[in-house]
Design a protein around this motif. Structure first.
Motif, PDB file in Angstrom:
ATOM      1  N   ALA A   1     -69.415  21.667  15.213  1.00  0.00           N
ATOM      2  CA  ALA A   1     -69.334  21.191  16.598  1.00  0.00           C
ATOM      3  C   ALA A   1     -69.219  22.320  17.612  1.00  0.00           C
ATOM      4  CB  ALA A   1     -68.147  20.239  16.755  1.00  0.00           C
TER       5      ALA A   1
ATOM      6  N   THR B   1     -72.188  24.990  22.396  1.00  0.00           N
ATOM      7  CA  THR B   1     -72.892  24.704  21.148  1.00  0.00           C
ATOM      8  C   THR B   1     -74.154  25.557  21.095  1.00  0.00           C
ATOM      9  OG1 THR B   1     -74.274  22.924  22.046  1.00  0.00           O
ATOM     10  CG2 THR B   1     -72.069  22.316  21.232  1.00  0.00           C
TER      11      THR B   1
ATOM     12  N   THR C   1     -62.736  16.554  13.482  1.00  0.00           N
ATOM     13  CA  THR C   1     -63.613  17.716  13.334  1.00  0.00           C
ATOM     14  C   THR C   1     -62.906  18.827  12.563  1.00  0.00           C
ATOM     15  OG1 THR C   1     -64.645  17.207  15.466  1.00  0.00           O
ATOM     16  CG2 THR C   1     -64.963  19.435  14.595  1.00  0.00           C
TER      17      THR C   1
END
Length: 817
Positions: A667, A684, A647
């Motif tokens: 993310a 999130t 990520t």
């Protein structure tokens, strides 16, 4: 050690607590504050783009939030406390149903009714019309709400919130975008689509399948882009704004007479826009037409077609220079006018000509390139100069910047914003030599209160400010440093004095300012406390590349490049090194480094566009031993994995408990343990009020422990449980929320603790109610006793000590069940 408090002192404390709580409650009422929540709204509330009135309430929408004004007080709504979406694109009220409808770019709908928000997801969740779901406009007719989108018009039953027909206005009932529309009292719908530049669409929505006819809206051949269509019942015709290449923006009308539809200019003074003013908005409220233009707002009352009373012209004459920059306006039941503005909040004009302004504390805009904490909170040696009497000092600076992923400037002419004591202030660029694209800052203050602030501008150099205050109040602008006054240390790209790309700034332990600049032969520079400038080359390959951020630790500088990993520089001997990909060269997962942070153990955490690694002994980089960074590995279900995988890691900040807050691209936000082996939180946009899953920057307010989070949609805060460890200079705890009112189910937090302190909570008679251990410098208590039941109403005392009992602190909280 626990101190016993006499009943007389307890009574005094209890009385003072109640008085303080009353004062705080009044302050909250004035400021429109909400009860304590984990999430904090830091969205900008100075630029409003949509406005609607409902009786004595005004609803004004920014890009991502809603301000509701009622009887002089205001309420802020965002994803934190009611709204379910971001990027508001439409807003309208319906008097008959007493509802307000809010539309978003992704097709989501929120409906305000009696102070509550309910959401409709039919459009956003339909598998059809992918990419065409933006909400553009609303109209109401016969108990139905009609919603214009980029594919057509959707009908909803207002009472049940159920979707009805989908009206497709294109040829053979195909999809076309509807930009603006309205419905007459007899059910005639008039709509404009940018897919048809010559005609309006008309149809009778009383029929189950309307037959859409087209009629020209043009008064002259070059009329274009009709917008803000609204039906004026007393005149029995539709009013709209239309651009004209030779005459500015017209206010036009289209109506039916004797079976024929015709277009004509609306009566003066609305016929054309003097001085080429554009029309920003049209609204009809009862017998009034409200025309919002670039520089003023007109109102005219109509008693019949083309029969008017005198118009009202609200112009700059009523306001200070630059305040009136209207985008839309509406009228309340008391005939006061509320005007939505760019950069200056919400304005109210009363019938007697007096004015008022609603401008909640917030950042200047949603632009946030970097967040930078300053000060030491409760650990500082200098009392707060801001005038609030508190011992804690520090806050967060917001640097708006504007660089994109390839570090190209955008000429963003915004100054920095400062967050301190839960309030935002802003400094205009006119006080900063007119620089733009401010990307970094370095601030220092000594025990006497003398302070220095440097601001780095990507393009114009470095602004130097000094004073005896925190950066919020600094007024003494000392200099703008550029290629002309830094002894050659600052250099322009290819020798151009107008293209000086200074980036990250930091101080070393001796008070010397260090910074980096891009695309020049000596990218590292310094300015010592005597004002002497110097510049330095870096490891081969660093000269002439783009450099962004710089971190100092223990006499070492670590510099983030855009494409060449990290450059290191040891101050005392000038040793230069480079961390890049490849075993033995740093073993970074990618040379594209996006973020860096030094933790409390002196480890360098590095975020790249392909994952996270840690350089556990940064000094090894300069001492000729292995300096390869390592990913954090853990085993799950028998499989060894890398923490956060590949990520992109865009931001890293370390809190008081040495936990890492890690922002990502795509993310969201992670909170991981000190060693990286445990994940405590993962926020999130789908499971929290987080505005976006793309995090741009992070900082922790040293006075409160609030994690301030910058996204491309704006800034939001999260009040966690780990703040900087308290060193015992001021033995008062900051307890919040306080008091605990009926219905509150959240935690009680106390700041000002020693790191990992022992906490004991007692009632006023000294009976032990609960005990725990602080995380970092903050305590969390769920308001329960040691039996697991809710603590009863009353005053509770909080005692704090470290492992040796040498540092103590005390606080109190009132619980009302």
């Amino acid at each position: 050690m626990i101190r016993r408090i006499s009943p007389k002192i307890l009574l005094t404390l209890f009385t003072a607590l109640l008085l303080g709580l009353q004062a705080q409650a009044q302050s909250d009422k004035v400021r429109g504050a909400d009860p304590f929540d984990f999430w904090v709204d830091h969205l900008p509330y100075n630029s409003f783009y949509h406005i609607a009135a409902l009786d004595d309430r005004t609803f004004a929408a920014t890009e991502n939030s809603l301000l509701i004004v009622h009887q002089g007080e205001y309420e802020r709504l965002s994803r934190i406390n009611g709204l379910t979406g971001s990027n508001i694109t439409a807003l309208a009220s319906d008097e008959n149903s007493q509802t307000v409808w809010i539309g978003y770019a992704n097709g989501r709908l929120d409906i305000w009714e009696n102070g509550a928000i309910k959401s409709i997801v039919d459009i956003v969740e339909t598998p059809s019309y992918t990419g065409l779901k933006q909400i553009n406009d609303f109209a109401f007719y016969s108990g139905k709400a009609y919603v214009a989108t980029d594919f057509g018009v959707v009908e909803f039953d207002i009472a049940t919130r159920l979707a009805g027909r989908t009206l497709l206005l294109g040829a053979n009932f195909s999809t076309i975008p509807i930009q603006s529309f309205d419905i007459s009292p007899n059910g005639t719908l008039c709509a404009y689509s940018p897919s048809n530049v010559s005609n309006f669409y008309f149809g009778d929505i009383n029929t189950s399948l309307p037959n859409w006819t087209q009629r020209p809206y043009q008064l002259f051949p070059d009329n274009s882009n009709p917008d803000h269509i609204t039906y004026f019942p007393i005149e029995e015709r539709f009013i709209f704004a239309c651009d004209d290449l030779t005459s500015g923006t017209y206010t036009l009308a289209i109506g039916e007479a004797g079976g024929n539809w015709s277009v004509e200019p609306y009566s003066s003074p609305f016929q054309s826009a003097a001085g080429w003013q554009g029309i920003q908005d049209l609204q009809v409220i009862g017998n009034y037409l409200i025309v919002t233009r670039d520089f003023n707002v007109f109102l005219r009352q109509s008693t019949a077609k083309n029969t008017f009373s005198d118009s009202l012209n609200i112009s700059n004459a009523l306001f200070a220079l630059g305040v009136l920059s209207p985008t839309a306006a509406t009228m309340l039941a008391d005939q006061s006018i509320h005007i939505a503005n760019l950069r200056s909040g919400l304005l109210r004009v009363n019938t007697n000509g007096t004015t008022s302004r609603y401008h909640p504390s917030s950042p200047y805009s949603a632009s946030a390139f970097k967040l930078q904490a300053y000060g030491n909170g409760h650990n500082g040696s200098y009392s707060n100069p801001g005038g609030d009497g508190g011992p804690a000092f520090g806050g967060v600076m917001l640097l708006p910047g504007a660089l994109n992923e390839i570090w190209t400037k955008a000429y963003l002419n915004e100054g920095p914003s400062f967050y301190k004591g839960q309030e935002w202030t802003f400094k205009e660029t006119t006080a900063l030599y007119g620089v733009n694209d401010i990307v970094d800052a370095a601030f220092t203050m000594v025990g006497t209160g003398a302070s220095t602030l440097y601001l780095s501008s990507w393009g114009k150099g470095i602004v130097h400010l000094e004073g005896t205050a925190d950066p919020t109040y600094l007024e003494d602008t000392i200099a703008l440093y550029n290629t002309t006054n830094t002894d050659g240390a600052l250099k322009g790209v290819s020798g151009s004095a107008s293209d000086l790309r200074t980036g990250g700034l930091t101080f070393d332990d001796d008070g010397t300012l260090w910074g980096v600049q891009s695309l020049v032969s000596t990218p590292l520079f310094s300015r010592d406390t005597e004002g002497n400038w110097a510049s330095y080359s870096l490891s081969p390959g660093a000269d002439g590349v783009a450099l962004k951020d710089i971190v100092h630790h223990d006499g070492m500088l670590f510099i983030q490049s855009r494409t060449n990993g990290i450059y290191g520089y040891r101050i005392f001997d000038g040793t230069k090194r480079n961390l890049s990909t490849g075993i033995g060269s740093g073993d970074l997962p990618s040379d594209h480094v996006l973020s860096m942070a030094i933790d409390h153990d002196g480890e360098l955490w590095i975020g790249t566009d392909e994952g996270l690694v840690v350089l556990y002994s940064p000094s090894n980089l300069f001492d000729g031993v292995n300096a390869d960074a390592r990913p954090i590995l853990f085993e799950e279900d028998g499989v060894v994995q890398k923490l956060l995988g590949e990520t992109p890691i865009t931001a890293i900040v370390v809190d008081g408990a040495n936990q890492k807050w890690i922002g990502t691209r795509g993310a969201g936000l992670f909170l991981i343990g000190a060693d990286g082996l445990s994940t405590h939180q993962h926020f999130t946009a789908e499971n929290s009020p987080l505005l976006s899953n793309n995090i741009q920057s992070l900082a922790i307010d040293p006075t409160s422990g609030e994690v301030v989070i910058a996204t491309e949609l704006g800034v939001i805060g999260y009040r966690g449980t780990a703040t900087p460890g308290y060193l015992g200079l001021y033995p008062e705890l900051l307890v919040y929320p306080n008091p605990i009112r009926p219905g509150y189910e959240g935690p009680i937090l106390a700041q000002g603790c020693p790191e990992n302190a022992q906490i004991k909570i007692t009632d006023v008679s000294g009976g032990l109610v609960y005990e725990t251990v602080a995380e970092g410098g903050q305590m969390r208590w769920d308001g329960i006793n040691h039996h697991g039941k809710k603590a009863a109403s009353g005053v509770y005392l909080i005692y704090v000590s470290d492992d040796l009992g040498e540092i103590t602190a005390m606080g109190k909280v009132l619980i009302v069940r």
